[in-house]
Write a protein that holds these residues in place. Structure first.
Motif, PDB file in Angstrom:
ATOM      1  N   LEU A 474       0.826  -1.208   0.000  1.00 27.61           N
ATOM      2  CA  LEU A 474       0.000   0.000   0.000  1.00 27.61           C
ATOM      3  C   LEU A 474       0.860   1.258   0.000  1.00 27.61           C
ATOM      4  O   LEU A 474       1.967   1.263   0.540  1.00 27.61           O
ATOM      5  CB  LEU A 474      -0.922   0.015   1.221  1.00 27.61           C
ATOM      6  CG  LEU A 474      -1.945  -1.124   1.348  1.00 27.61           C
ATOM      7  CD1 LEU A 474      -2.736  -0.971   2.631  1.00 27.61           C
ATOM      8  CD2 LEU A 474      -2.865  -1.155   0.139  1.00 27.61           C
ATOM      9  N   TRP A 475       0.326   2.322  -0.618  1.00 26.85           N
ATOM     10  CA  TRP A 475       0.953   3.638  -0.507  1.00 26.85           C
ATOM     11  C   TRP A 475       0.389   4.330   0.731  1.00 26.85           C
ATOM     12  O   TRP A 475      -0.683   3.974   1.237  1.00 26.85           O
ATOM     13  CB  TRP A 475       0.691   4.467  -1.757  1.00 26.85           C
ATOM     14  CG  TRP A 475       1.534   4.046  -2.926  1.00 26.85           C
ATOM     15  CD1 TRP A 475       1.335   2.958  -3.724  1.00 26.85           C
ATOM     16  CD2 TRP A 475       2.708   4.700  -3.405  1.00 26.85           C
ATOM     17  NE1 TRP A 475       2.324   2.883  -4.689  1.00 26.85           N
ATOM     18  CE2 TRP A 475       3.178   3.950  -4.518  1.00 26.85           C
ATOM     19  CE3 TRP A 475       3.409   5.840  -3.029  1.00 26.85           C
ATOM     20  CZ2 TRP A 475       4.317   4.306  -5.234  1.00 26.85           C
ATOM     21  CZ3 TRP A 475       4.543   6.207  -3.740  1.00 26.85           C
ATOM     22  CH2 TRP A 475       4.995   5.440  -4.828  1.00 26.85           C
ATOM     23  N   SER A 476       1.099   5.325   1.199  1.00 25.25           N
ATOM     24  CA  SER A 476       0.744   5.958   2.474  1.00 25.25           C
ATOM     25  C   SER A 476      -0.605   6.652   2.440  1.00 25.25           C
ATOM     26  O   SER A 476      -1.203   6.894   3.498  1.00 25.25           O
ATOM     27  CB  SER A 476       1.833   6.954   2.889  1.00 25.25           C
ATOM     28  OG  SER A 476       1.993   7.957   1.891  1.00 25.25           O
ATOM     29  N   ASP A 483      -2.389   0.638   9.574  1.00 29.11           N
ATOM     30  CA  ASP A 483      -2.578  -0.681  10.180  1.00 29.11           C
ATOM     31  C   ASP A 483      -1.780  -1.742   9.433  1.00 29.11           C
ATOM     32  O   ASP A 483      -1.168  -2.627  10.041  1.00 29.11           O
ATOM     33  CB  ASP A 483      -4.061  -1.054  10.178  1.00 29.11           C
ATOM     34  CG  ASP A 483      -4.869  -0.207  11.147  1.00 29.11           C
ATOM     35  OD1 ASP A 483      -4.266   0.322  12.108  1.00 29.11           O
ATOM     36  OD2 ASP A 483      -6.081  -0.067  10.936  1.00 29.11           O
ATOM     37  N   ALA A 484      -1.786  -1.658   8.106  1.00 26.67           N
ATOM     38  CA  ALA A 484      -1.088  -2.665   7.302  1.00 26.67           C
ATOM     39  C   ALA A 484       0.410  -2.628   7.539  1.00 26.67           C
ATOM     40  O   ALA A 484       1.053  -3.675   7.653  1.00 26.67           O
ATOM     41  CB  ALA A 484      -1.394  -2.453   5.817  1.00 26.67           C
ATOM     42  N   VAL A 485       0.984  -1.454   7.616  1.00 24.02           N
ATOM     43  CA  VAL A 485       2.430  -1.366   7.778  1.00 24.02           C
ATOM     44  C   VAL A 485       2.841  -1.797   9.181  1.00 24.02           C
ATOM     45  O   VAL A 485       3.915  -2.380   9.374  1.00 24.02           O
ATOM     46  CB  VAL A 485       2.935   0.055   7.452  1.00 24.02           C
ATOM     47  CG1 VAL A 485       2.644   1.035   8.582  1.00 24.02           C
ATOM     48  CG2 VAL A 485       4.430   0.034   7.141  1.00 24.02           C
ATOM     49  N   GLU A 486       2.004  -1.565  10.160  1.00 22.82           N
ATOM     50  CA  GLU A 486       2.306  -2.036  11.514  1.00 22.82           C
ATOM     51  C   GLU A 486       2.345  -3.560  11.539  1.00 22.82           C
ATOM     52  O   GLU A 486       3.270  -4.168  12.080  1.00 22.82           O
ATOM     53  CB  GLU A 486       1.245  -1.522  12.498  1.00 22.82           C
ATOM     54  CG  GLU A 486       1.284  -0.038  12.771  1.00 22.82           C
ATOM     55  CD  GLU A 486       2.274   0.326  13.845  1.00 22.82           C
ATOM     56  OE1 GLU A 486       2.782  -0.593  14.517  1.00 22.82           O
ATOM     57  OE2 GLU A 486       2.549   1.526  14.023  1.00 22.82           O
ATOM     58  N   ALA A 498       8.120  -1.276  14.692  1.00 24.83           N
ATOM     59  CA  ALA A 498       7.074  -1.491  13.712  1.00 24.83           C
ATOM     60  C   ALA A 498       6.701  -0.149  13.119  1.00 24.83           C
ATOM     61  O   ALA A 498       7.051   0.907  13.635  1.00 24.83           O
ATOM     62  CB  ALA A 498       5.866  -2.164  14.360  1.00 24.83           C
ATOM     63  N   GLY A 499       5.976  -0.205  11.984  1.00 26.03           N
ATOM     64  CA  GLY A 499       5.568   1.028  11.340  1.00 26.03           C
ATOM     65  C   GLY A 499       6.629   1.555  10.397  1.00 26.03           C
ATOM     66  O   GLY A 499       7.505   0.821   9.938  1.00 26.03           O
TER      67      GLY A 499
END
Length: 725
Positions: A474-476, A483-486, A498-499
């Protein structure tokens, strides 16, 4: 007499007189055609397929010497009418399957349509297909690394031989008996025995109950001129010899485990070079040796431990025995290779940068601490004091010397290696780019790890960024990004972090190129804030006497770092890219080449660079972006090619000997080119091809400074350049 067919390393050609030794009568002999090679001829009735292949020069593999054990000589009969050869091939063209084939239980399954060439006898006209897995020099099976089109020509071959029971009257040593049996059963001329074969010789003969597999290592540059030495022995029939190709980088050590008989890459792995803790770049490690007694031995121990651990990891991943590794190829920059071999690297830290040797080196594996008692290590040749065997391997993989087009090959790392030219000749140089492109020396920089920003786009009207991180598609600005990047980073990283964690090398390139296109940066690399009332001002913050651009702030309900690009970050990237660009421009001048026709970006970093953003930054000169491509880990690819083929080693050594070297550190012109290359994209060089792809900002001067005026709205992209998500 039976044996491996058309073994290039053994330097043997098919023996046409072998026809006289095959059974048959004076009646018309069956005509046999082998596909896909198309080789054909008449053989006596009752001749085995393996013997017919040997006589006709067909590339049909065999390790067990015709005993029906290894399964490498499988062929598939083709049935029907073949007008091209005037053959009507029937099901009874070969003898019926025998007990040996029925009992065959080797690692390579025998399908219902296939036959063992050593057991099947030719009765009448036949068309026989030799599948790729039965070809000694067949197509390479590719896995995780693409070695291109090469002919397998391993420097170590396997041969199963029978050892007669010992007697009190025997006066020969066991090694000599093995050598004589190799000659008798395989027509292989072996001139001596390497120490690696002696230790386990008695055990192998005893455990094999008179049947052993001998590894013969060949030396020499041309197949017909090679000489063989007994390198290792194992009990019974062994059908797999392993090889490992390793690229020792200043940052990472990467390796590939291969099957030397098939070319298949069985496992790939990499690890950080533990020397990093003693110095980020090459010269800092040389300085460490100069400043610390015993520093050279410490660095050598670190890299040898890493190599040994890498070997174990590769073999574990492939469920293979390190004792079956018989060939290792090492490439790397000269300082890394000197350290790995235990050679003082300090002469490479100052002019005239003299190498201990620029020739290829061969050494036994245990001498480097490798857990491979039978391995012979081939260290590739170097080009110059700062252009090493890794560049030689990259040239072998990229093939600029095989092309009529002017090619620029760039391997971007802490020390960038540059090769320019074509089949008419090559030029090479290195540039001290430093670790900025790998995220070091950058305030929020980090190496390519989950959570690192790798793609950036900036809106030229609002200066609002959007980005993508490693480990998340996903892009920011996509829903659910936070949630996805975490989740992704928490699973994909061993650390607790994380993040969004920072910016890696490809992200640094993109964010600075985008800052320039959007108007955040001037051509001279100055971050200039707009008036306070401008909506864009929220993206640029005061940072002492300069400004910084805010790429990311964590949401109020989440913890994490605020990620910015500072003025010092911009300067670090400018210095790195100017060093690289100056090296490229210097080579173009010395080679009298206006511009390359194609550009190859090598290395893990090069694989992730956006060509357009790299050109906007001025990393490479003006060219058609479509002509810029990544060639991946070219050094590792070239090392695998040299592992699988002695002819490839000879080609690499030949090409290296003809490359003309330019030493940027002692070239006065380099400094002039460096200064001009500091600007974005460049102070003086035109960019018509880049300008046709994307509209560049006009150079302006604001109130006596070189910064862009605050009222600038940034770059307008041409419609034909699609902004990627």
């Amino acid at each position: 007499m039976s044996g491996r067919v058309v073994v290039v390393a053994a330097g043997r050609s098919p023996d046409s007189e072998a026809l006289a030794m095959t059974p048959g009568s004076s009646a018309r002999k069956p005509h046999v055609v082998f596909t896909p090679s198309g080789r054909s001829g008449a053989v006596a009735e009752g001749t085995t397929v393996l013997d017919a292949a040997r006589v006709l020069g067909v590339d049909l593999d065999s390790v067990c010497g015709g005993r029906g054990i290894c399964g490498r000589c499988q062929v598939v009969p083709s049935l029907g009418s073949f007008p091209k050869w005037a053959i009507e091939a029937t099901a009874d063209a070969l003898s019926p399957s025998n007990e040996t084939e029925a009992a065959y239980a080797g690692r390579r399954p025998l399908t219902s349509a296939a036959r063992l060439g050593c057991q099947a006898a030719i009765r009448s006209d036949a068309v026989l297909d030799v599948p790729p897995q039965s070809q000694l020099h067949g197509p390479v099976v590719r896995k995780s690394i693409d070695v291109g089109d090469i002919v397998l020509d391993p420097m170590t071959t396997l041969h199963a031989v029978t050892i007669p029971a010992p007697t009190l009257d025997e006066r020969r040593g066991l090694a000599q008996i093995v050598i004589e049996q190799l000659g008798a059963e395989w027509s292989v001329a072996v001139g001596g025995t390497l120490p690696s074969a002696l230790g386990g010789l008695h055990r192998a003969v005893a455990a094999g109950d008179g049947l052993i597999t001998a590894a013969v290592r060949w030396s020499g540059t041309e197949p017909l001129d090679r000489t063989g030495s007994l390198a290792a022995v194992w009990p019974g029939v062994v059908t797999t010899a392993l090889g490992i190709a390793v690229d020792i980088g200043s940052t990472t050590v990467a390796g590939h485990l291969t099957d030397l008989q098939t070319g298949e890459v069985l496992a790939s792995a990499g690890r950080m070079n533990p020397q990093i803790r003693l110095g980020e770049d090459l010269m800092s490690r040389v300085s460490y040796v100069m400043m610390n007694a015993g520093g050279d031995a410490e660095l050598t121990a670190l890299v040898r431990d890493a190599l040994a651990e890498l070997v174990v990891e590769l073999c574990t991943d492939a469920e293979a025995d390190p004792e079956m590794v018989v060939e290792v190829v090492l490439v790397g920059n000269p300082i890394m290779i000197h350290i790995a071999l235990g050679i003082d690297p300090t002469p490479l830290g100052q002019a005239p940068f003299t190498l201990a040797t620029d020739s290829a080196v061969e050494i036994e594996g245990p001498q480097l601490g490798l857990p491979c008692p039978a391995a012979r290590v081939y260290v590739g040749p170097a080009i110059a004091g700062h252009v090493g065997a890794d560049t030689a391997a990259a040239v072998l993989a990229g093939g600029p010397h095989r092309s009529d087009e002017i090619t620029l090959l760039v391997d971007v790392g802490t020390n960038a290696e540059i090769v320019l030219g074509s089949s008419a000749g090559l030029w090479a140089a290195s540039s001290p780019t430093g670790p900025a492109f790998e995220g070091a020396q950058i305030s929020c920089g980090l190496r390519a790890t989950p959570g690192a920003i790798e793609r950036v786009r900036i809106d030229p009207q609002t200066w609002a960024p959007r980005f993508r991180v490693i480990g998340c598609d996903l892009w920011s600005d996509d829903p659910g990004f936070d949630d996805a990047v975490e989740r992704t980073v928490a699973v994909g990283s061993r650390s607790a972090a994380a993040g969004v964690t920072g910016i890696c090398g490809s992200g640094i390139i993109e964010v600075i190129a985008e800052m320039f296109l959007a108007g955040v940066l001037s051509a001279e690399g100055v971050i200039a804030a707009p008036p306070a009332c401008d909506e864009r001002s929220a993206r640029v913050i005061a940072d002492g006497r300069t400004f910084s651009y805010v790429v990311y702030e964590p949401p109020p309900h989440r913890e994490g770092p605020t990620i910015t690009v500072t003025q010092n970050d911009v300067r670090a990237v400018q210095l790195a890219k100017a060093a690289l660009r100056a090296g490229i421009d210097l080579l173009c001048e010395r080679a009298d080449i206006r511009a390359p026709q194609q550009v190859q970006l090598a290395g893990a970093f090069g694989a992730h660079i956006d060509p357009v953003r790299a050109m906007v930054l001025g990393l490479i000169g003006d060219c058609d972006p479509e002509a810029v491509r990544s060639v991946g880990n070219a050094a590792g690819t070239g090392a695998v090619r040299a592992l699988l083929s002695g002819s490839q080693r000879a080609e690499m050594e030949s090409v290296v000997s003809e490359i003309r070297k330019i030493e940027t550190a002692t070239e006065p012109r380099f400094q002039e080119l460096f200064v001009a290359a500091m600007a974005l994209p460049h102070a003086t060089a035109p960019n018509p091809l880049l300008g046709a792809e994307i509209e560049l900002p006009e150079r302006t001067v604001a109130h006596g400074t070189d910064a862009r005026r605050p009222s600038d709205t940034g770059a307008r992209r041409r419609p034909r350049h699609r902004r990627s998500r």
